[in-house]
Design an enzyme around this catalytic site. Sequence first.
Site, short mmCIF file in Angstrom:
data_model
loop_
_atom_site.label_atom_id
_atom_site.label_comp_id
_atom_site.label_asym_id
_atom_site.label_seq_id
_atom_site.Cartn_x
_atom_site.Cartn_y
_atom_site.Cartn_z
N CYS A 116 11.52 4.84 -10.60
CA CYS A 116 11.11 6.19 -11.00
C CYS A 116 12.26 7.19 -10.98
CB CYS A 116 9.98 6.68 -10.11
SG CYS A 116 8.55 5.60 -10.23
N HIS A 279 9.26 14.01 -12.31
CA HIS A 279 8.85 12.65 -12.66
C HIS A 279 7.32 12.62 -12.64
CE1 HIS A 279 7.89 8.50 -12.58
NE2 HIS A 279 7.58 8.48 -11.30
N ASN A 309 2.05 7.10 -15.75
CA ASN A 309 3.39 7.08 -15.17
C ASN A 309 4.23 6.06 -15.94
OD1 ASN A 309 5.65 6.56 -13.58
ND2 ASN A 309 4.55 6.60 -11.64
N1 COA Z 1 -10.76 3.14 -9.24
C1 COA Z 1 -11.72 3.27 -8.32
N2 COA Z 1 -11.49 3.16 -7.01
C2 COA Z 1 -10.23 2.89 -6.61
C3 COA Z 1 -9.18 2.73 -7.52
C4 COA Z 1 -9.47 2.86 -8.88
N3 COA Z 1 -8.54 2.73 -9.84
N4 COA Z 1 -8.05 2.47 -6.85
C5 COA Z 1 -8.37 2.46 -5.55
N5 COA Z 1 -9.69 2.71 -5.40
C6 COA Z 1 -10.47 2.80 -4.16
C7 COA Z 1 -9.84 2.05 -3.02
O1 COA Z 1 -10.19 0.69 -3.08
C8 COA Z 1 -10.42 2.76 -1.82
O2 COA Z 1 -11.73 2.28 -1.62
P1 COA Z 1 -12.33 2.10 -0.13
O3 COA Z 1 -12.30 3.49 0.46
O4 COA Z 1 -13.69 1.58 -0.40
O5 COA Z 1 -11.40 1.16 0.54
C9 COA Z 1 -10.53 4.21 -2.27
O6 COA Z 1 -10.49 4.16 -3.72
C10 COA Z 1 -9.41 5.07 -1.76
O7 COA Z 1 -8.17 4.42 -1.99
P2 COA Z 1 -6.79 5.06 -1.59
O8 COA Z 1 -5.70 4.13 -2.00
O9 COA Z 1 -6.84 5.50 -0.17
O10 COA Z 1 -6.81 6.35 -2.53
P3 COA Z 1 -5.83 7.56 -2.57
O11 COA Z 1 -6.57 8.79 -2.40
O12 COA Z 1 -4.61 7.36 -1.73
O13 COA Z 1 -5.36 7.54 -4.09
C11 COA Z 1 -3.42 6.94 -5.35
C12 COA Z 1 -4.61 6.44 -4.56
C13 COA Z 1 -2.64 5.70 -5.77
C14 COA Z 1 -3.92 7.67 -6.58
C15 COA Z 1 -2.57 7.89 -4.48
O14 COA Z 1 -2.36 7.35 -3.21
C16 COA Z 1 -1.25 8.18 -5.11
O15 COA Z 1 -1.17 8.72 -6.18
N6 COA Z 1 -0.14 7.87 -4.43
C17 COA Z 1 1.15 8.06 -4.95
C18 COA Z 1 1.41 6.97 -5.92
C19 COA Z 1 2.59 7.24 -6.78
O16 COA Z 1 2.93 8.34 -7.03
N7 COA Z 1 3.18 6.15 -7.24
C20 COA Z 1 4.26 6.17 -8.11
C21 COA Z 1 5.44 6.66 -7.39
S1 COA Z 1 6.74 6.73 -8.42
#
Ligand code: COA
Length: 352
Positions: A116, A279, A309
């Site tokens: 990224c 980004h 992304n």
């Molecule tokens: N659709 C539905 N549910 C989903 C899902 C999807 N696409 N992806 C994950 N879940 C579920 C999980 O399984 C979890 O379920 P559970 O509570 O029953 O275990 C729940 O949603 C919460 O998951 P979690 O990973 O804790 O969610 P979050 O609030 O952290 O959001 C991201 C996930 C990835 C959106 C977030 O953490 C994020 O954006 N992080 C930064 C990622 C990033 O920027 N990456 C690129 C960097 S360059």
Amino acid sequence: MYRTKIGGIGKYIPETVVSNNDLKEYMDTSDEWIQERTGIKERRYAKKHEETTTTMGAEAAKVAIERAGIDKEDIDFIIFATLSPDYYFPGCGVLVQRELGMTKTEVGALDIRNQCSGFVYGLSIADQFIKTGMYKNILFVCSEMHSMGLDFRTEGRGVTVIFGDGAAAVVLQRAEKDDQGILTTHLHSDGTHAEELAMINPGSHGGHHLGKEKFGFPDENKFGGLFVTQKMVDDHMLAPNMTGQLVFKNAVTKFPEVIKEALDATGLKGDDIDMFIPHQANLRISQFVQKRLGLPDDKVYNNIQKYGNTTAASIPIAMCEAWEEGKIKDGDLVCVAAFGSGFTWGSALMRW
Ligand code: COA
């Protein structure tokens, strides 16, 4: 010393639109979940068997070269940033050179792997070459074809829904005016959490950092057979993994830090920024950083809603689109910043 300017910029967005609802065909997810957590509404996927990371990069490069008002033979160096290359090796730098028919000049081609942060790292590398007078016209291509390497099962949904395909390119040149061009670049890394946002397989690690059993490595002292194991294929280990909340937490700390570093280095203030292009990792991260900088909506450009992304390509795609829409004008102070896998992060300030 010379100054480096962006002399031309182009992008290539693949045609196929994949909405959040389209993904429901493969995995248990919903439009509400994806939009609420990431801001993403849809993304684009390249055409399998027809388009590649290199071909998309080449299309963007043609536009950038034309807009720079030069001929491809005037390019004296190539830089290519991607985490989704056509081949494990050689890198896409030489492939885009061939694709563009630039083999006559035999210029150097460098591949960088900073995920990224790829655009900010590449910009900084190019800046050093131009500043010192070593090169005059550097073609810098950023392209990603994520769709070929994601896990489309429900198990992979936390990663898969975020990423999209696309490409952009810039031609970096000597600036004619003293008050134009890149003012400063800042690069950082911390490998402590390298595996928390990573595609670990295939690779040469042989389970070394990670536990042999977990990653399916036979505990035998034999040569070969460790790069890709049958277990990796059977257990869907050939896809990226991400600890989302850890990435989020680090991103919202490091983005403001590294932007402040760039402002301090130039004696400028947040208020001086005319356009901030973060980004496109997650709209919530961008909004958090915008708030910390105290910038109004018209000074921040986000397009993750449409493209997801696109990793190394995300900043230059957004920059190209902002410029095409007339939102970046000559003389504007443009700030770019990125955070991602590694972790690596960085920032740059430039006068357009
Ligand atoms: N659709 C539905 N549910 C989903 C899902 C999807 N696409 N992806 C994950 N879940 C579920 C999980 O399984 C979890 O379920 P559970 O509570 O029953 O275990 C729940 O949603 C919460 O998951 P979690 O990973 O804790 O969610 P979050 O609030 O952290 O959001 C991201 C996930 C990835 C959106 C977030 O953490 C994020 O954006 N992080 C930064 C990622 C990033 O920027 N990456 C690129 C960097 S360059």
